[in-house]
Design a protein around this motif. Structure first.
Motif, PDB file in Angstrom:
ATOM      1  N   TYR A 113      -0.993   1.894   2.922  1.00 11.51           N
ATOM      2  CA  TYR A 113      -1.573   1.088   4.000  1.00 11.51           C
ATOM      3  C   TYR A 113      -2.670   1.850   4.739  1.00 11.51           C
ATOM      4  O   TYR A 113      -3.590   1.235   5.284  1.00 11.51           O
ATOM      5  N   ALA A 117      -6.337   0.392   5.148  1.00 10.97           N
ATOM      6  CA  ALA A 117      -6.961   0.312   6.468  1.00 10.97           C
ATOM      7  C   ALA A 117      -8.271   1.076   6.545  1.00 10.97           C
ATOM      8  O   ALA A 117      -9.152   0.711   7.333  1.00 10.97           O
ATOM      9  N   GLU A 120     -11.627  -0.709   6.458  1.00 10.13           N
ATOM     10  CA  GLU A 120     -11.719  -1.658   7.564  1.00 10.13           C
ATOM     11  C   GLU A 120     -11.933  -0.941   8.894  1.00 10.13           C
ATOM     12  O   GLU A 120     -12.679  -1.428   9.757  1.00 10.13           O
ATOM     13  N   TYR A 238      -0.330  -1.298   9.736  1.00  8.33           N
ATOM     14  CA  TYR A 238      -1.645  -1.810   9.340  1.00  8.33           C
ATOM     15  C   TYR A 238      -2.010  -3.064  10.117  1.00  8.33           C
ATOM     16  O   TYR A 238      -1.166  -3.933  10.365  1.00  8.33           O
TER      17      TYR A 238
END
Length: 255
Positions: A113, A117, A120, A238
């Protein structure tokens, strides 16, 4: 789902008791006779069977109350440990160092995760332009995680912040094991002195930094990655880009 059923039953019973108490100021279950307690239990059971939606309403309300309590606890933890979060003297600071909003991320290079992430978070920081990002090396998923973090921290010590940022991005995308030849080759592709970085990896300085971050995470009740602090708000786990953008906007509005 036995756990949910038990939780629902407890919450629903408490709700019924509270309702009865508001109607009768003298209500006290413990002061009832056994026959009265049995009658009360039968009445609750009968009501729940006739109105099963009450169970889910009670569970929803209980979860809402628990969430509110957790938010208050988290805000207190952030306030208590703000200096260690924002200015420990060694964690990497990216994005806009003078930004008006700070995000702290506890991460592990081998965490799926965290890898999800990473792009992003990078997009959020780039698009916003006014976010200060602090990365906390928190290796908790085994030897490969520890080796990766030690290599990243050693890069920062030996070659500086820009090199750390490059190595951080490379390690978060690394598919294979972070063996010594792999890490040395990675350093070479980035124009870094792999031998010097590898020599620094087992230093007491790095061990101390990792130990301090672990202690901070424990004090803040953080046990998994990724975990974030957005301003004053903790986010455990996340969150997609759109959710992070909303959290940042709300955080700025309350600063």
């Amino acid at each position: 789902m036995p756990k949910l059923t038990l939780k629902a039953a407890v919450a629903a019973t408490a709700l019924m008791a509270a309702s009865s108490a508001s109607a009768q100021d003298t209500f006290d279950f413990d002061q009832m006779t056994p026959d009265q307690q049995a009658a009360f239990g039968d009445a609750v059971r009968s009501y729940l069977l006739e109105n099963p939606q009450t169970i889910m309403e009670a569970v929803a309300r209980l979860e809402e109350m628990e969430a509110q309590q957790q938010v208050a606890v988290d805000q207190s933890l952030v306030d208590t440990h703000r200096e260690a979060l924002l200015d420990d003297g060694y964690s990497w600071v990216g994005g806009n160092p003078d930004g008006d909003f700070t995000i702290v991320e506890f991460m592990d290079y081998r965490c799926g995760y965290c890898r999800k992430a990473s792009p992003e978070v990078a997009e959020l920081v780039e698009q916003d332009g006014n976010i200060r990002l602090i990365v906390k090396e928190f290796p908790i998923l085994g030897d490969a995680s520890m080796v990766s973090s030690r290599f990243a921290i050693a890069t920062k010590i030996v070659a500086g912040d820009e090199a750390y940022g490059q190595v951080h991005d490379a390690l978060i995308a690394l598919e294979g094991a972070p063996s010594e030849p792999v890490l040395k080759r990675l350093a070479g592709t980035l124009g870094l002195d792999g031998d010097a970085i590898l020599a620094e990896m087992d230093s007491d300085e790095i061990s101390g930094r990792i130990a301090e971050t672990r202690a901070l995470a424990q004090a803040m009740q953080i046990s998994g990655t990724p975990s974030f602090v957005f301003g004053d708000e903790m986010v455990r786990g996340y969150a997609p880009l759109a959710a992070m953008q909303q959290i940042v906007a709300q955080g700025r509005a309350t600063q």
